[in-house]
Design a protein around this motif. Structure first.
Motif, PDB file in Angstrom:
ATOM      1  N   PHE A  81      92.816  27.892  96.432  1.00  0.00           N
ATOM      2  CA  PHE A  81      93.606  28.848  95.668  1.00  0.00           C
ATOM      3  C   PHE A  81      94.533  29.549  96.633  1.00  0.00           C
ATOM      4  CE2 PHE A  81      89.421  28.533  93.698  1.00  0.00           C
ATOM      5  CZ  PHE A  81      89.770  28.097  92.424  1.00  0.00           C
TER       6      PHE A  81
ATOM      7  N   LEU B  23      91.256  33.321  89.121  1.00  0.00           N
ATOM      8  CA  LEU B  23      91.259  31.976  89.674  1.00  0.00           C
ATOM      9  C   LEU B  23      91.462  30.986  88.533  1.00  0.00           C
ATOM     10  CD1 LEU B  23      88.172  32.353  92.013  1.00  0.00           C
ATOM     11  CD2 LEU B  23      90.562  32.636  92.617  1.00  0.00           C
TER      12      LEU B  23
ATOM     13  N   ALA C 259      97.457  30.909  92.806  1.00  0.00           N
ATOM     14  CA  ALA C 259      96.805  31.976  92.049  1.00  0.00           C
ATOM     15  C   ALA C 259      97.601  33.252  92.285  1.00  0.00           C
ATOM     16  CB  ALA C 259      95.366  32.144  92.504  1.00  0.00           C
TER      17      ALA C 259
END
Lengths: 759, 506
Positions: free
Chosen positions: A92, A128, A138
């Protein structure tokens, strides 16, 4: 294979937040830009999770799947790993450097991270996203708390994620997610007794509405009723004499664990307030405590790069010790016996660190005094150390009172005991010199055991192992043989020639050459501008040359003619000769970066040059002999064939040079460590698995082998039987052993039936 | 988790002789028994046969003592003037002695009357001895001659006047009946062979020779004279092996111990020194006056020393049985089996082993230091027994407190009595043991003030002494420098132990 020299950082580990896996079988630890997975039973590093490009700042288990772990890093990414297999699942990308990460069961799909935004640190909730791609952006985040501390220990999620508590300065902030309400509680700066009330850390009870906070003066406060503005209460406990470093509740909330500079793990009983248990002398200051999810194990990580794994009955069960990085006063040395790197370790200790295994072998207690964990206390430290050529003798100098005028120092000589496999104290000489000992070296000649020390009291002393009385051979001890000085000048460096017949001692600008047999001053060499910084003799065919450096020049004298052979204007800060070849390495500081030169004393032309090896000054360096010489044909890298060069930078990073081919080999060997998880990883298994693999390679040499996986042993019936039969049905191990060992032997084939050969 | 490290007690190595096996062996003698003779005891010799009687020559008498009796077994008083050099025959039955008159008399140890009387020397005969065949007697005299006499006929067989001064030492070879050695005041030692009819070897001792001695192998010869003891190798033609200068006055006598041929020498400087096989002094006996004669009984059971004031001092070796008695007395402690009880149990095959952590035993002060009870630890260290018997422990605790930075805390709030003990301790040991940098908080008390003044005086004296020592060192440095003008020498190597305890040495 393309050859190129790469600088490989070998040890750059720092103690960081660690976390436990579900079954308390593995311990996860952030180490530099890696996350390491340690087995708690064997203390071995099972996996290394590589991928982050910046310092890893936090590691936390995924609350919904305990086989996965989140790690956050200063490179602005959060990565999700399967740590059992060492596989990266998701990345992420957040875009901001992340300082800590918190998750909870109640907030699925949300990670709380600390980032630096608008001139202060903020706790934000990061969504997320659930998408199939591996790398995800993200960006969806909402601020939870503003103006918090960047320290991961000063924020905690409470009661499974109902609230979050954070401390900063003298203020405790609690935010309730459901009510969306923030409560702030402040303490006075100081009271009548002069208490320092600033918060240092916080921990939340997992089952109860209770927050524990640690303070700078060592107090621990337990807060209750903090969902009211006025009627909140707190109780105070005081045991620590210095700031509380970290706090942690056990899984069920029965105990509160605290630690700090004292290096004592304190277990407070939540029910009985006054009852507490201690586990003292764990190592350096405790920086982090965590508890395994099943509550069976605690782990404490220490500032001296050490992790202790402690059973919940406060019994130490395992120690994971990395390279201790504190103040380094001694030279880097290589123990000739174990080929381990030797330098200052824990206070008052020398650490023997195996570079091959990246593991501390042992730590030798030099000072042999109780270390008092208290800041600002002047305690004995190992300042100098030297090995004799064969590694039989070790000389150490410890000092105390460097800042004040009353210096206490002692020179200790240690002899290696073959039976005990460790060094034993032979002689202690208190106040060997009247001032600080600057430098010391052993004579390389094998006939005599001789040590030379130079000190600030304008003298150099020669110490000899005394074997005078024939009846007392077992108590042979060292004594002073000769005291030398030169015109009342301060000696700095001393160095023996490679056959031990000459001793060179530098006194400010003058280099004096002494005969080691008669202690006669043979000659003096002098090149006026500036005092001599480093001194070193050439080796092997270049042993007639003596190298010296001043602030501006590098000199090479020929001792046969007693004249200057050559000199170059160069600011050399460090000079070392390779014991196995003629090569000499010089580090020179040039506009903030350090350049490296490798040359032979016989010619002033460098064999190898590397500009800007690292930023800042190189502190220490050492040549470590290789176990098997490399046969690199490239002329530029032939100096790496016999030994390896390690050097320590200003940032206390230990660096080395290695060729590309070598680097690949190391990577491969690391991959081989990743083994099948169906069998417990033991050193025995590693040995056996390798053996099996070789056997299979022989059998089906045509089939290409997967390098990263070792096949579980299955060919032999005996092994299968052994591994798959329940233990209670098996006959005694002694009976099975011969059968088992026989199954490992390579059976004789028909062609060499006649000749008896043992493999 | 490391265990607590107890306080390291630094012991200062004792200067001087180290305890070796030799020292222990030679220390194992009882206090000497003194027998008063009429004049200086010039010669002592042990009988080679048991019960190892010994003959003592003093004044006009020759007396034979038993090994344990203080009264003489037999006395020979036939001499009109001083007798010299009473000596046994190899079977211990005959005795020969010279005298100031120049006569040599031969006695039977059982009888009283002289069996033979050899006349011929014109001056005093100081040494007599039997040759190893037992039928001949050799004598050395102040008339510069050494003669060999026949016992059976009482006639003179040979006479050699090769020495140019008094002969005062002689030794007959035990292996060859025709060889003997004489030492003379003309600074030489000569080896005579009767078969050749003259001296075969001459060694220059360099000083008047007082005694000569042959090793049992007869390859080595010891001669003493002046302050020197010299050992000669006869097989190498009389080459000097070693020259020892351990006495500071004339070495008058030498003898060998029988167990492993250790050399013992006695001197006018009142010492008997014992050398080991590499000729280093391993032990030293002190006596009241100058020593003239010395003998060691076979098996080293007795050491007899004769002195100038006529005292015969006899030391007997301690018996081994006495030692065992001492051990028996000590056996009050619990027996060894109490300590190993249950510890040597080997677990059986299917036993389940529960290991117990061994508790670390700590001294009381260590236990208190472990709990950071600094004041109590100092009290413990200053307890009377520890203060008197183990002052180094007290000093170690103080140093440890100083290292921990808690010395001030430990000293705070003390009353007059405990401060007095502390200061008294300091005054006693500040010069001998390491001095501790102490800061003391004081109440107003005249006693304490006086003690502090004494402490200051002591320290002042110590500082002065150090200064003087430095001055001496400087003087020595210049002396050494002037002695060796060509070499660049920077003074003597001072051993490190010396520096720590210069005071003790001073």
């Amino acid at each position: 294979i393309g050859i190129g020299v790469v600088i490989r950082i070998i040890v750059c580990r720092s103690s960081n937040p660690s976390d436990w896996s579900e079954l308390s079988e593995f311990l996860l630890c952030a180490s530099g830009d890696l996350v390491k997975v340690f087995s708690t039973s064997t203390e071995e590093c099972v996996h290394v999770l590589e991928g982050h490009t910046g310092q890893v700042t936090g590691v936390i288990l995924n609350p919904t799947n305990h086989l996965q772990v989140y790690s956050c890093s200063a490179d602005g990414t959060i990565r999700l790993w399967d740590f059992i297999d060492g596989i990266l699942i998701k990345i992420f990308v957040c875009g901001w450097p992340i300082f800590s990460i918190y998750v909870s069961e109640k907030h699925v799909g949300i990670a709380f991270i600390t980032i630096h935004m608008e001139k202060n640190f903020q706790l934000v909730a990061l969504h997320l996203p659930k998408v199939p791609e591996q790398e995800v952006e993200a960006r969806e985040m909402s601020a939870v708390l503003c103006n918090i501390s960047s320290n991961p220990g000063s924020t905690a999620m409470g009661r499974g994620g109902e609230y979050v508590a954070s401390v900063m300065g003298r203020q405790l902030t609690v935010y309730f997610f459901k009510k969306l309400k923030t409560y702030r509680f402040s303490l006075k700066a100081t009271d009548k007794k002069g208490a320092k009330n600033a918060f240092t850390c916080v921990a939340c009870h997992p089952k109860d509405d209770c927050i524990a906070t640690g303070h700078e003066d060592g107090k621990i406060r337990l807060w209750r009723n903090f969902n009211q503005k006025k009627e909140y209460t707190y109780s105070t406990q005081h045991w620590h004499h210095d700031a509380v470093g970290t706090l942690c509740f056990t899984t069920e909330g029965m105990h509160l664990l605290s630690g700090g500079v004292e290096s004592v793990l304190v277990q407070w009983h939540c029910e009985e307030v006054n009852k507490k248990d201690f586990l003292p002398r764990l190592g350096g200051a405790i920086s982090h405590i965590c508890v395994s999810p099943d509550g069976q194990m605690y782990s404490t990580s220490h500032l001296d790069n050490k992790i202790n794994i402690i059973h919940c009955s406060l019994k130490l069960s395992a120690v994971i010790q990395g390279l201790v990085k504190g103040n380094i006063w001694t030279d880097l040395m290589i123990d000739p016996r174990t080929r381990a790197l030797v330098m200052n370790g824990r206070p008052g200790h020398l650490q023997f660190y195996s570079l091959q295994q990246d593991k501390q072998l042992y730590s030798l207690d030099i000072v042999q005094q109780e270390y008092i964990n208290q800041e600002g206390l002047d305690q004995f430290e190992v300042m100098r150390a030297a090995f004799s050529v064969g590694g039989t003798w070790l000389a150490t100098v410890e000092e105390r009172g460097r800042c004040t005028s009353d210096l206490e120092s002692s020179l200790k000589l240690w002899v290696y005991n073959e039976k005990a496999q460790s060094f034993e104290l032979n002689t202690t000489i208190t106040a060997a010199h009247q001032d600080r000992i600057m430098h010391m070296c052993f004579s390389p000649s094998t006939e005599t055991t001789m040590l030379v020390t130079t000190a600030w009291d304008n003298q150099f002393k020669v110490w000899l192992l005394g074997l005078d009385s024939d009846t007392q051979k077992e108590h042979a001890s060292w004594s002073c043989d000769y005291v030398g000085s030169y015109h009342g000048l301060q000696p700095t460096n001393c160095c023996f020639s490679s056959d031990g017949s000459l001793l060179a001692v530098s006194f400010k600008e003058v280099v004096t050459i002494w005969s080691s047999d008669t202690w006669e001053l043979l000659t003096t060499l002098c090149q006026p501008p500036g005092p001599i910084r480093e001194l070193c003799f050439g080796r092997l065919s270049c042993s007639k040359y003596l190298l010296g450096t001043t602030a501006k020049n590098l000199f090479c004298w020929n001792l046969l003619t007693c004249s200057l052979e050559w000199s170059t204007p160069m600011d050399v800060c460090l000079l070392r000769s390779d014991p196995l070849s003629e090569n000499v390495v010089a580090f020179s500081l040039h506009s903030g970066n350090t350049d490296l030169f490798v040359f032979r004393p016989s010619e002033p032309r460098p064999l190898f040059t590397q500009k800007a090896v690292c930023g800042g000054k190189v502190q220490r360096c050492v040549f470590s002999p290789r176990e098997e010489p490399l046969d690199s044909c490239d002329e530029r890298f032939q100096w790496l064939n016999r030994s390896r060069l390690y050097f320590l930078t200003e940032l206390m990073e230990l660096l080395t040079f290695s060729t590309k081919a070598e680097d690949e080999r190391i990577l491969n060997s690391r991959k081989q460590l990743l083994v099948d998880d169906s069998v417990a990883v033991t050193p025995f298994y590693l040995l056996l698995g390798k053996h099996r693999q070789q056997q299979e390679e022989k059998q089906n040499s045509g089939v290409s082998q997967a390098a990263d996986r070792v096949q579980p042993p299955q060919a032999s019936v005996a092994i299968k039987e052994l591994l798959h039969t329940p233990a209670h049905v098996l006959p005694a191990a002694s009976f099975l052993c011969s059968m088992f060992v026989n199954s490992l032997l390579i059976s004789n084939t028909g062609s060499r039936y006649g000749s008896l050969r043992f493999c | 988790m490391a265990s607590f490290k107890p306080v390291k007690v630094q012991t200062i190595p004792k200067l001087g002789e180290r305890v070796t096996e030799d020292t222990l062996y030679w220390k194992n003698y009882k206090a000497p028994v003194q027998i008063k003779e009429f004049a200086a005891v010039t010669k002592i010799e042990f009988s080679p046969l048991p019960p190892h009687n010994y003959v003592v020559t003093a004044s006009t008498r020759i007396q034979v003592y038993g090994p344990h009796s203080l009264e003489p077994v037999r006395t020979f008083t036939r001499f009109h003037d001083a007798a010299y050099g009473g000596s046994f025959r190899g079977d211990g039955k005959l005795l020969v002695a010279g005298s100031e008159e120049g006569l040599i008399r031969l006695f039977d140890t059982g009888g009283r009357v002289a069996l033979r009387q050899f006349t011929g020397h014109s001056k005093a005969v100081h040494v007599t001895s039997f040759l190893s065949d037992g039928y001949r007697v050799l004598s050395g005299s102040d008339d510069l001659s050494s003669r060999v006499w026949d016992v059976a006929s009482g006639t003179e067989l040979n006479s050699y006047t090769e020495h140019t001064d008094y002969i005062r030492a002689a030794a007959a070879s035990k292996l060859n009946p025709d060889l003997y050695v004489t030492g003379s005041y003309d600074h030489t030692v000569k080896l005579f062979d009767v078969r050749v009819g003259g001296s075969v070897m001459t060694m220059q001792h360099g000083h008047p020779v007082e005694s000569v001695l042959l090793y049992p192998s007869e390859a080595l010869l010891v001669s003493t004279g002046g302050r020197y003891v010299k050992v000669w190798d006869l097989l190498k033609g009389g080459q000097q092996l070693v020259s020892l200068k351990n006495h500071h006055k004339t070495v008058t006598c030498a003898c060998l111990s029988t167990t492993d041929n250790k050399l013992l020498t006695g001197s006018l400087d009142r010492h008997v020194k014992v050398y080991n096989s590499s000729y280093k002094v391993v032990h030293n006996f002190d006596y009241a006056t100058s020593i003239l004669s010395l003998a060691v009984a076979p098996d080293d059971k007795v050491i007899a020393v004769g002195m100038t004031n006529g005292v015969l001092s006899v030391r007997h070796r301690k018996h081994t049985e006495e030692k065992q008695e001492v051990l028996g007395k000590r056996r009050r402690n619990p027996a060894y089996r109490v300590f190993i009880k249950g510890k040597n149990y080997v677990p059986k095959q299917d036993d389940f082993l529960v290991s117990k952590t061994v508790k670390q035993h700590l001294q009381k002060h260590d236990r208190q230091l472990k709990c950071f009870q600094v004041s109590k630890a100092l009290d413990t260290a200053l307890e009377i027994w520890r203060r008197f018997h183990k002052p180094e422990v007290t000093v170690a605790v103080m140093t440890e407190l100083n290292r921990r930075g808690t010395l001030k805390n430990a000293l705070a709030g003390r009353d007059e009595q405990s401060l007095t003990t502390l200061l008294n301790f300091l005054i006693k040991y500040v010069l001998t043991l390491l001095n501790v940098a102490l800061m003391i908080r004081l109440g107003d008390s005249p006693v304490i003030e006086r003690l502090l003044q004494r402490l200051m005086e002591l320290l002042g004296r110590e500082a002065e002494l150090q200064q003087e020592l430095l001055q001496v060192l400087g003087i020595l440095d210049t002396l050494f420098a002037s002695l060796t003008p060509r070499k660049e020498v920077t003074g003597p190597a001072v051993p490190p132990i010396m520096q720590g305890s210069q005071l003790q040495a001073a």
